[in-house]
Design an enzyme around this catalytic site. Sequence first.
Site, PDB file in Angstrom:
ATOM      1  N   LEU A  20       0.822  -1.224   0.000  1.00 54.41           N
ATOM      2  CA  LEU A  20       0.000   0.000   0.000  1.00 54.41           C
ATOM      3  C   LEU A  20       0.851   1.268   0.000  1.00 54.41           C
ATOM      4  CD1 LEU A  20      -2.813  -0.939   2.569  1.00 54.41           C
ATOM      5  CD2 LEU A  20      -2.980  -0.879   0.070  1.00 54.41           C
ATOM      6  N   GLU A 145       9.363   2.569  10.783  1.00 55.29           N
ATOM      7  CA  GLU A 145       8.408   1.865   9.924  1.00 55.29           C
ATOM      8  C   GLU A 145       8.479   0.375  10.233  1.00 55.29           C
ATOM      9  OE1 GLU A 145       9.208   2.078   5.668  1.00 55.29           O
ATOM     10  OE2 GLU A 145       7.773   0.456   5.310  1.00 55.29           O
ATOM     11  N   LYS A 194     -14.798  -1.608   6.368  1.00 61.79           N
ATOM     12  CA  LYS A 194     -14.613  -2.809   7.198  1.00 61.79           C
ATOM     13  C   LYS A 194     -13.157  -3.285   7.290  1.00 61.79           C
ATOM     14  CE  LYS A 194     -17.750  -4.739   8.717  1.00 61.79           C
ATOM     15  NZ  LYS A 194     -18.859  -4.738   9.269  1.00 61.79           N
ATOM     16  N   PRO A 195     -12.431  -3.376   6.155  1.00 62.40           N
ATOM     17  CA  PRO A 195     -11.038  -3.835   6.294  1.00 62.40           C
ATOM     18  C   PRO A 195     -10.230  -2.944   7.248  1.00 62.40           C
ATOM     19  CG  PRO A 195     -11.671  -3.812   3.972  1.00 62.40           C
ATOM     20  CD  PRO A 195     -12.789  -3.161   4.737  1.00 62.40           C
ATOM     21  N   CYS A 386      27.069  -0.124 -14.086  1.00 59.79           N
ATOM     22  CA  CYS A 386      27.697  -1.280 -13.452  1.00 59.79           C
ATOM     23  C   CYS A 386      27.894  -2.426 -14.450  1.00 59.79           C
ATOM     24  CB  CYS A 386      26.901  -1.695 -12.215  1.00 59.79           C
ATOM     25  SG  CYS A 386      27.884  -2.686 -11.088  1.00 59.79           S
ATOM     26  N   PHE A 387      26.997  -3.421 -14.444  1.00 60.65           N
ATOM     27  CA  PHE A 387      27.093  -4.498 -15.431  1.00 60.65           C
ATOM     28  C   PHE A 387      27.018  -3.883 -16.836  1.00 60.65           C
ATOM     29  CE2 PHE A 387      25.362  -8.903 -16.757  1.00 60.65           C
ATOM     30  CZ  PHE A 387      26.617  -9.471 -16.649  1.00 60.65           C
ATOM     31  N   GLN A 390      30.382  -2.998 -17.853  1.00 58.96           N
ATOM     32  CA  GLN A 390      31.185  -4.179 -18.178  1.00 58.96           C
ATOM     33  C   GLN A 390      30.807  -4.722 -19.559  1.00 58.96           C
ATOM     34  OE1 GLN A 390      30.545  -6.751 -14.761  1.00 58.96           O
ATOM     35  NE2 GLN A 390      31.514  -5.310 -13.354  1.00 58.96           N
ATOM     36  N   HIS A 533      26.616   3.023  -9.236  1.00 53.42           N
ATOM     37  CA  HIS A 533      25.154   3.122  -9.383  1.00 53.42           C
ATOM     38  C   HIS A 533      24.723   4.546  -9.046  1.00 53.42           C
ATOM     39  CE1 HIS A 533      24.066  -1.103 -10.000  1.00 53.42           C
ATOM     40  NE2 HIS A 533      25.144  -1.363  -9.283  1.00 53.42           N
ATOM     41  N   GLU A 535      22.259   6.199  -9.836  1.00 56.45           N
ATOM     42  CA  GLU A 535      20.816   6.362  -9.609  1.00 56.45           C
ATOM     43  C   GLU A 535      20.487   6.384  -8.114  1.00 56.45           C
ATOM     44  OE1 GLU A 535      22.311   3.758 -10.797  1.00 56.45           O
ATOM     45  OE2 GLU A 535      21.442   1.841 -10.168  1.00 56.45           O
TER      46      GLU A 535
HETATM   47  N1  GLN Z   1      27.696  -8.794 -12.006  1.00 56.12           N
HETATM   48  C1  GLN Z   1      28.587  -7.693 -12.058  1.00 56.12           C
HETATM   49  C2  GLN Z   1      29.603  -7.733 -10.921  1.00 56.12           C
HETATM   50  O1  GLN Z   1      29.408  -8.378  -9.940  1.00 56.12           O
HETATM   51  C3  GLN Z   1      27.849  -6.376 -12.035  1.00 56.12           C
HETATM   52  C4  GLN Z   1      27.075  -6.112 -10.793  1.00 56.12           C
HETATM   53  C5  GLN Z   1      26.049  -5.032 -10.912  1.00 56.12           C
HETATM   54  O2  GLN Z   1      25.625  -4.682 -12.016  1.00 56.12           O
HETATM   55  N2  GLN Z   1      25.590  -4.496  -9.804  1.00 56.12           N
HETATM   56  O3  GLN Z   1      30.623  -7.097 -11.010  1.00 56.12           O
END
Ligand code: GLN
Length: 564
Positions: A20, A145, A194-195, A386-387, A390, A533, A535
Amino acid sequence: MLSNKETKFIVVTGGVLSGLGKGIAAASIGHLLSSKLKIIPMKLDGYLNTDPGTMNPIEHGEVFVLDDGGEVDMDFGHYERFLDVTCKFEWNLTMGKIFSEIREKERRGDYLGKTVQYIPHVVDLIKSKFQEVAKKEKADILLIEVGGTVGDMENELYIEAVRQLRAEVGEKNVMYVHLTYVPVPSGVNEQKSKPTQQSVNLLRQRGIKPDVIIARCSEYLDQSIKRKIAIFCDVDEDAVITGIDVDDVYKIPLIFEKQGLSEIIHKKLGIYSPPDLRVWETLLQNLEGLDKQITIAICGKYTKLEDSYASIIEALMHCSAHTKHRINLRWIETTDIEEGKLPVRKALEGADGVIVPGGFGSRGTEGKIEVIRYVRENGIPFLGICFGLQIAVIEYARNVCGLKGANSTEIDPKTEHPVVDIMPEQKDIDKKGGTMRLGAYKAVIRPGTLAYDLYNSEVVWERHRHRYEVNPAYHEALAEGGLVISGASEDQRLAEFIELECGHSAGEDTSSILQPKSRTFGKHPYFIATQAHPELKSKLSEPAPLFFGLTKAAIALKELKKPN
Ligand code: GLN
């Protein structure tokens, strides 16, 4: 800071069903109070894992990573984005952590002579965590929380702990907020209480009487239903708040405030911290009635559950508010490309930008390689995370540097050219939990690169979660082939940012991407990837630079392609 230095506690519980938006509700309450007060969030999870780091994102959603390397529930993403705090691993309790500490204490002899029991020992330990965090952080308000839904077996000990908290800190220092659900069944077309009544009953059987009820509903609650809930659940009528369904969670604090929530909290806890919602209000106005739009394709393998990429979606939404463009997300399952079910050209048709996000394991990777080749060759703005970095390196090694069969040892342990390899410090680790390269690490950015323009800084701290890295033995070969390593760890061993040379001249402000007609793009308009990352640190008021750059480049190119 509160003058009497006493921490106040707000406990948020959930009822009726999961999903929710308890985390958003709690974060929104915090946002309303955070203009003058220090709000520290804690989340209590009932599962026996130490943390969600070992869970499949399809099962649990995104694993959020903190600066300190803690892998936590994605609700911490909401807390950081709504409260502007940098959260800590110890603010996330799990039954896994609690039980292992209890067992350790028992072995050490802390309970010598006693039978170790759920009550008092486990509950006392949970309560001591509240006090520890409150004290250490000098919190004005500890926002707790409780995970799950009241009545869940696995959360009973947390419920008991927050009940006992009232006696420990005093009635005037704690308030309970309960999130429930008011359905409007089709055919009946009437709001049903009611819920809510039943879930409040469950809470009261456990000794907790809510001060505020937030009822999630598809429409604003009628006064009559508010009255009914107030009478049956023993709360004030104006303390029954609608948690209306919204298209955008950042509207929730504003919606709560319109119903007077901060004043109710001020009164109950004897505090005063009027909300300052101006910046958010302006940014949210930018999102209303957008007629311009772009499409960003997200090419990964957990696309069935969008929660797996929650922070990426957030980061793009932040960019949307700043560029006043609607960003349509197109989810592309790269396994489909790999298996020949979806041609890459078709998958990316009309996409103005492409993201290849983080991931693990080999499934779908050849599809990702095809995607990256396509965007590289066709000048589509690209961001690899990240990946995604790579994979971009593998693609470049194979198709530009001529390193046949190049791969990551994660995907093909016997590859001829291990351009991505496990980090040496990871080689001897056999335990899976909390052992990756986790948390915030420093990267040094090369001036004159796109990365430098985007961050406008030579030093960048972003969060990481990986075991593999671009193999330093191949840095030179890649650079000779034209791949720019634009940011690296201080010792230069770890490639943190890679990019292709773009139309940028050194030091040029990236905002010029927004004036496409006055510039020509170079080799590639926007091709950048990071081992981190970014983000995870994006905020509504300050979008993550790499995402912002992607969005601006996508908009600029779209404009450029428009017939005059
Ligand atoms: N699998 C890759 C690693 O371990 C990338 C990890 C990821 O994208 N967070 O390095």
